[in-house]
Design a protein around this motif. Structure first.
Motif, PDB file in Angstrom:
ATOM      1  N   ASP A 152      46.290  22.185  54.438  1.00 55.17           N
ATOM      2  CA  ASP A 152      45.510  22.663  55.777  1.00 55.17           C
ATOM      3  C   ASP A 152      44.370  21.800  56.619  1.00 55.17           C
ATOM      4  O   ASP A 152      44.422  22.296  57.509  1.00 55.17           O
ATOM      5  CB  ASP A 152      44.972  24.052  55.487  1.00 55.17           C
ATOM      6  CG  ASP A 152      43.795  24.194  54.414  1.00 55.17           C
ATOM      7  OD1 ASP A 152      43.930  23.501  54.196  1.00 55.17           O
ATOM      8  OD2 ASP A 152      43.713  25.241  55.178  1.00 55.17           O
ATOM      9  N   VAL A 153      43.771  21.193  55.430  1.00 53.86           N
ATOM     10  CA  VAL A 153      42.964  20.469  56.105  1.00 53.86           C
ATOM     11  C   VAL A 153      43.181  19.392  57.351  1.00 53.86           C
ATOM     12  O   VAL A 153      42.638  19.094  57.752  1.00 53.86           O
ATOM     13  CB  VAL A 153      41.511  20.380  55.451  1.00 53.86           C
ATOM     14  CG1 VAL A 153      40.617  19.524  55.881  1.00 53.86           C
ATOM     15  CG2 VAL A 153      40.609  21.339  54.766  1.00 53.86           C
ATOM     16  N   ILE A 154      44.317  18.587  55.841  1.00 51.59           N
ATOM     17  CA  ILE A 154      44.623  17.468  56.510  1.00 51.59           C
ATOM     18  C   ILE A 154      45.981  17.599  57.796  1.00 51.59           C
ATOM     19  O   ILE A 154      45.126  16.444  59.189  1.00 51.59           O
ATOM     20  CB  ILE A 154      45.726  17.236  55.449  1.00 51.59           C
ATOM     21  CG1 ILE A 154      45.290  16.545  54.231  1.00 51.59           C
ATOM     22  CG2 ILE A 154      46.823  15.650  56.147  1.00 51.59           C
ATOM     23  CD1 ILE A 154      45.826  16.264  53.457  1.00 51.59           C
ATOM     24  N   ASN A 155      46.198  18.117  58.079  1.00 47.88           N
ATOM     25  CA  ASN A 155      47.018  18.611  59.261  1.00 47.88           C
ATOM     26  C   ASN A 155      46.181  19.081  60.184  1.00 47.88           C
ATOM     27  O   ASN A 155      46.664  19.216  61.509  1.00 47.88           O
ATOM     28  CB  ASN A 155      48.445  19.433  59.376  1.00 47.88           C
ATOM     29  CG  ASN A 155      48.892  19.090  58.157  1.00 47.88           C
ATOM     30  OD1 ASN A 155      50.120  18.031  58.826  1.00 47.88           O
ATOM     31  ND2 ASN A 155      49.625  19.523  56.767  1.00 47.88           N
ATOM     32  N   LEU A 156      45.750  20.593  59.673  1.00 42.13           N
ATOM     33  CA  LEU A 156      44.540  20.587  60.990  1.00 42.13           C
ATOM     34  C   LEU A 156      44.205  19.325  61.920  1.00 42.13           C
ATOM     35  O   LEU A 156      43.256  19.399  63.202  1.00 42.13           O
ATOM     36  CB  LEU A 156      43.964  21.542  61.069  1.00 42.13           C
ATOM     37  CG  LEU A 156      44.370  23.560  60.676  1.00 42.13           C
ATOM     38  CD1 LEU A 156      43.446  23.801  60.445  1.00 42.13           C
ATOM     39  CD2 LEU A 156      45.019  23.602  61.780  1.00 42.13           C
ATOM     40  N   GLU A 157      43.149  18.426  60.855  1.00 42.69           N
ATOM     41  CA  GLU A 157      42.610  17.238  61.320  1.00 42.69           C
ATOM     42  C   GLU A 157      43.096  15.834  62.150  1.00 42.69           C
ATOM     43  O   GLU A 157      43.479  15.973  62.794  1.00 42.69           O
ATOM     44  CB  GLU A 157      41.636  16.661  60.498  1.00 42.69           C
ATOM     45  CG  GLU A 157      40.919  15.320  60.348  1.00 42.69           C
ATOM     46  CD  GLU A 157      40.273  15.289  61.716  1.00 42.69           C
ATOM     47  OE1 GLU A 157      39.688  14.388  61.723  1.00 42.69           O
ATOM     48  OE2 GLU A 157      39.641  16.534  61.553  1.00 42.69           O
ATOM     49  N   LYS A 158      44.112  15.913  61.452  1.00 43.32           N
ATOM     50  CA  LYS A 158      45.177  15.422  62.714  1.00 43.32           C
ATOM     51  C   LYS A 158      46.031  15.969  63.947  1.00 43.32           C
ATOM     52  O   LYS A 158      45.892  14.628  65.191  1.00 43.32           O
ATOM     53  CB  LYS A 158      46.556  14.976  61.944  1.00 43.32           C
ATOM     54  CG  LYS A 158      47.940  14.057  61.785  1.00 43.32           C
ATOM     55  CD  LYS A 158      47.795  13.051  62.560  1.00 43.32           C
ATOM     56  CE  LYS A 158      47.065  11.982  62.168  1.00 43.32           C
ATOM     57  NZ  LYS A 158      47.494  10.618  62.136  1.00 43.32           N
ATOM     58  N   VAL A 159      45.720  17.231  63.903  1.00 45.59           N
ATOM     59  CA  VAL A 159      46.114  17.824  65.222  1.00 45.59           C
ATOM     60  C   VAL A 159      44.969  17.412  66.229  1.00 45.59           C
ATOM     61  O   VAL A 159      45.165  17.250  67.098  1.00 45.59           O
ATOM     62  CB  VAL A 159      46.445  19.657  65.158  1.00 45.59           C
ATOM     63  CG1 VAL A 159      46.025  20.057  66.708  1.00 45.59           C
ATOM     64  CG2 VAL A 159      47.532  19.742  64.510  1.00 45.59           C
ATOM     65  N   ARG A 160      43.626  17.203  65.628  1.00 49.19           N
ATOM     66  CA  ARG A 160      42.875  17.448  66.380  1.00 49.19           C
ATOM     67  C   ARG A 160      43.159  16.020  66.719  1.00 49.19           C
ATOM     68  O   ARG A 160      42.353  16.077  67.948  1.00 49.19           O
ATOM     69  CB  ARG A 160      41.358  18.125  66.020  1.00 49.19           C
ATOM     70  CG  ARG A 160      40.110  17.825  66.642  1.00 49.19           C
ATOM     71  CD  ARG A 160      38.427  18.247  65.521  1.00 49.19           C
ATOM     72  NE  ARG A 160      38.514  16.804  65.058  1.00 49.19           N
ATOM     73  CZ  ARG A 160      38.336  15.431  65.131  1.00 49.19           C
ATOM     74  NH1 ARG A 160      37.857  15.085  66.615  1.00 49.19           N
ATOM     75  NH2 ARG A 160      38.309  14.316  64.630  1.00 49.19           N
ATOM     76  N   SER A 161      42.064  14.995  65.733  1.00 48.68           N
ATOM     77  CA  SER A 161      42.075  13.953  66.579  1.00 48.68           C
ATOM     78  C   SER A 161      43.656  12.960  66.842  1.00 48.68           C
ATOM     79  O   SER A 161      42.856  11.723  67.344  1.00 48.68           O
ATOM     80  CB  SER A 161      42.469  12.373  64.485  1.00 48.68           C
ATOM     81  OG  SER A 161      43.506  13.083  64.017  1.00 48.68           O
ATOM     82  N   SER A 162      44.906  13.892  66.864  1.00 54.34           N
ATOM     83  CA  SER A 162      45.363  13.096  68.038  1.00 54.34           C
ATOM     84  C   SER A 162      45.488  13.645  69.490  1.00 54.34           C
ATOM     85  O   SER A 162      46.416  13.964  70.276  1.00 54.34           O
ATOM     86  CB  SER A 162      46.702  13.672  67.550  1.00 54.34           C
ATOM     87  OG  SER A 162      47.292  15.272  66.934  1.00 54.34           O
ATOM     88  N   GLY A 163      44.022  14.903  69.240  1.00 55.10           N
ATOM     89  CA  GLY A 163      44.533  14.461  71.526  1.00 55.10           C
ATOM     90  C   GLY A 163      44.321  16.621  71.748  1.00 55.10           C
ATOM     91  O   GLY A 163      44.757  16.980  72.343  1.00 55.10           O
TER      92      GLY A 163
END
Length: 254
Positions: free
Chosen positions: A185-196
């Motif tokens: 969950d931490v990895i995928n939510l951070e990818k959501v945030r960092s991809s705009g």
């Protein structure tokens, strides 16, 4: 014993173990070790030299204190995993420790604990049970333990797509090729945030499993080196460096 004395003793112990580790590696004629990872923010962030990821910074600091400084190299996750499995003295992070992997790796230092959960768009019903999850088409990261976890819970192979990166997982969800992501969950939510994207557009559903995340290697690491890495981790924890590093990434140490 006061805190200053403890820190001094801890520092001296790390220096001694590090020196022994370096001497052991030299005496054995060992080649320098290498560390590999994939783009798994916030733990490992490719193309971000000033903020390369929480566990990248941690392991590079550990390797420096252990007397064998090394920089993490980035590859697609499945390739990084294959390299660590087949090439001597190749370490990998962040690797989830599972029964299936237990005998295939040297488990060097425990770094974190991650949760594996279903993530989908908030405009859709949340995935809060296995029954609802089994009605969805799911994407997982190739080379992760997540595909096997789903198979063990009664999912069919044609329901689960394997992507080469977390970025590709996001694209599959955006294009409607899958209904949900399953993974850290931490990895995928951070990818959501960092991809705009807006985090508010996504929701985390059922947590199906969790696992300890390690720095691991396939083979070739000496006992003295493993001890030096653990001593380096312990010293970073004792002097507060570990807590400060985790705080910079908005996370709590394990």
């Amino acid at each position: 014993m006061n805190l200053l004395t403890l820190l001094i003793r801890c520092g001296l112990a790390v220096l001694l173990v590090s020196a022994l580790s370096a001497l052991s590696a030299q005496a054995a004629g060992l080649q320098p070790w290498q560390i590999v990872s994939g783009d798994l923010p916030p733990f490992a962030i490719e193309h971000a030299p000033k903020r390369p990821g929480l566990l990248v910074e941690l392991v590079e600091a550990m390797s420096a204190r252990a007397g064998q400084p090394s920089k993490v190299q980035f590859f697609p996750w499945a390739r990084a995993l294959a390299m660590a499995s087949s090439q001597p003295r190749t370490a990998i992070l962040p690797l989830t420790r599972t029964p299936e992997r237990e005998a295939s790796f040297q488990w060097l230092v425990r770094l974190y604990v991650q949760r594996f959960a279903f993530i989908n768009y908030r405009s859709k019903p949340p995935i809060n049970s296995l029954d609802s999850a089994r009605q969805q088409r799911i994407v997982v990261l190739r080379g992760s333990p997540n595909y096997l976890q789903l198979m063990q819970h009664g999912f069919l192979p044609n329901q689960v797509v394997q992507a080469s990166s977390t970025e590709e997982m996001q694209r599959f969800l955006e294009r409607g090729l899958v209904d949900a992501i399953y993974g850290g969950d931490v990895i995928n939510l951070e990818k959501v945030r960092s991809s705009g994207h807006q985090l508010a557009d996504f929701q985390v559903g059922m947590v199906l499993a969790s696992g300890d995340v390690w720095l691991a290697a396939g083979k070739g690491m000496e006992e003295a080196e493993r001890n030096a890495l653990q001593a380096a981790y312990d010293s970073l924890q004792a002097d507060g460096s570990l807590a400060r590093l985790f705080a910079r990434y908005g996370l709590t140490p394990p």
